[in-house]
Scaffold this motif. Sequence first.
Motif, PDB file in Angstrom:
ATOM      1  N   LEU A  29       5.594   6.337   8.622  1.00 18.85           N
ATOM      2  CA  LEU A  29       5.437   5.831   9.983  1.00 18.85           C
ATOM      3  C   LEU A  29       4.001   5.392  10.255  1.00 18.85           C
ATOM      4  O   LEU A  29       3.766   4.357  10.895  1.00 18.85           O
ATOM      5  CB  LEU A  29       5.875   6.886  11.000  1.00 18.85           C
ATOM      6  CG  LEU A  29       7.368   7.131  11.107  1.00 18.85           C
ATOM      7  CD1 LEU A  29       7.651   8.310  12.032  1.00 18.85           C
ATOM      8  CD2 LEU A  29       8.084   5.899  11.607  1.00 18.85           C
ATOM      9  N   VAL A  30       3.044   6.154   9.760  1.00 17.94           N
ATOM     10  CA  VAL A  30       1.642   5.775   9.944  1.00 17.94           C
ATOM     11  C   VAL A  30       1.323   4.512   9.151  1.00 17.94           C
ATOM     12  O   VAL A  30       0.614   3.621   9.636  1.00 17.94           O
ATOM     13  CB  VAL A  30       0.703   6.940   9.546  1.00 17.94           C
ATOM     14  CG1 VAL A  30      -0.747   6.500   9.541  1.00 17.94           C
ATOM     15  CG2 VAL A  30       0.892   8.103  10.494  1.00 17.94           C
ATOM     16  N   THR A  33       2.752   1.587  10.980  1.00 18.22           N
ATOM     17  CA  THR A  33       1.893   1.306  12.126  1.00 18.22           C
ATOM     18  C   THR A  33       0.615   0.607  11.679  1.00 18.22           C
ATOM     19  O   THR A  33       0.135  -0.314  12.349  1.00 18.22           O
ATOM     20  CB  THR A  33       1.561   2.614  12.874  1.00 18.22           C
ATOM     21  OG1 THR A  33       2.772   3.272  13.215  1.00 18.22           O
ATOM     22  CG2 THR A  33       0.748   2.348  14.119  1.00 18.22           C
ATOM     23  N   LEU A  36       1.398  -2.912  11.161  1.00 16.52           N
ATOM     24  CA  LEU A  36       1.530  -3.586  12.454  1.00 16.52           C
ATOM     25  C   LEU A  36       0.171  -3.857  13.105  1.00 16.52           C
ATOM     26  O   LEU A  36       0.038  -4.795  13.895  1.00 16.52           O
ATOM     27  CB  LEU A  36       2.419  -2.769  13.392  1.00 16.52           C
ATOM     28  CG  LEU A  36       3.885  -2.690  12.985  1.00 16.52           C
ATOM     29  CD1 LEU A  36       4.659  -1.767  13.920  1.00 16.52           C
ATOM     30  CD2 LEU A  36       4.518  -4.070  12.959  1.00 16.52           C
ATOM     31  N   PHE A  37      -0.836  -3.054  12.807  1.00 13.24           N
ATOM     32  CA  PHE A  37      -2.192  -3.352  13.261  1.00 13.24           C
ATOM     33  C   PHE A  37      -2.838  -4.420  12.386  1.00 13.24           C
ATOM     34  O   PHE A  37      -3.602  -5.253  12.871  1.00 13.24           O
ATOM     35  CB  PHE A  37      -3.072  -2.093  13.226  1.00 13.24           C
ATOM     36  CG  PHE A  37      -3.031  -1.278  14.475  1.00 13.24           C
ATOM     37  CD1 PHE A  37      -3.752  -1.662  15.591  1.00 13.24           C
ATOM     38  CD2 PHE A  37      -2.277  -0.127  14.532  1.00 13.24           C
ATOM     39  CE1 PHE A  37      -3.718  -0.912  16.742  1.00 13.24           C
ATOM     40  CE2 PHE A  37      -2.239   0.637  15.683  1.00 13.24           C
ATOM     41  CZ  PHE A  37      -2.953   0.242  16.794  1.00 13.24           C
ATOM     42  N   GLY A  72      -6.014  -1.035  10.711  1.00 14.20           N
ATOM     43  CA  GLY A  72      -4.787  -1.168   9.929  1.00 14.20           C
ATOM     44  C   GLY A  72      -4.981  -0.784   8.471  1.00 14.20           C
ATOM     45  O   GLY A  72      -4.176  -0.046   7.900  1.00 14.20           O
TER      46      GLY A  72
END
Length: 147
Positions: A29-30, A33, A36-37, A72
């Motif tokens: 999940l990290v 994310t 996504l950054f 990111g």
Amino acid sequence: MKSIILRAVASMIVGGLLMSFPEKVSDWLVIVTGVLFLAPGVYSLVSYYTLKKDNSVPVSLPIAGVGSTILGVWMILNPTFFIKALMAAVAVALIIVAVNRIVGNIRARKFVQVPFWFYLFPVLLIVVAGYVLAHPLQAAGLPIYIS
């Protein structure tokens, strides 16, 4: 029709991976994310350099794009740091909530008799916060094991 089948197959694969490796879910999940950054950061930097080549328009460096790209990449390369930081923030929030509830109970004793079990839940929250601070990675994976 193809899209529905493709989504169903992708959901089954992701669900199977989540059930097979529940201890890695928080890392994934990290990392997602972080991607996504990273994507909008890289897009803004590429846009900046393509507009910079066109000398007719003055362009300033996109600071948010640089920050998003750095964050990111950092999240992708070191997800454990972010999990630990998030768990520390959750533990601090739990402690604040528990202390607030205990103080509220003590103040309420001036007006009414507060039963013993009203203090049980805040004390339990402090114990949980201590566990989260002591074992942040295991605490992050607990929701997956419970479900």
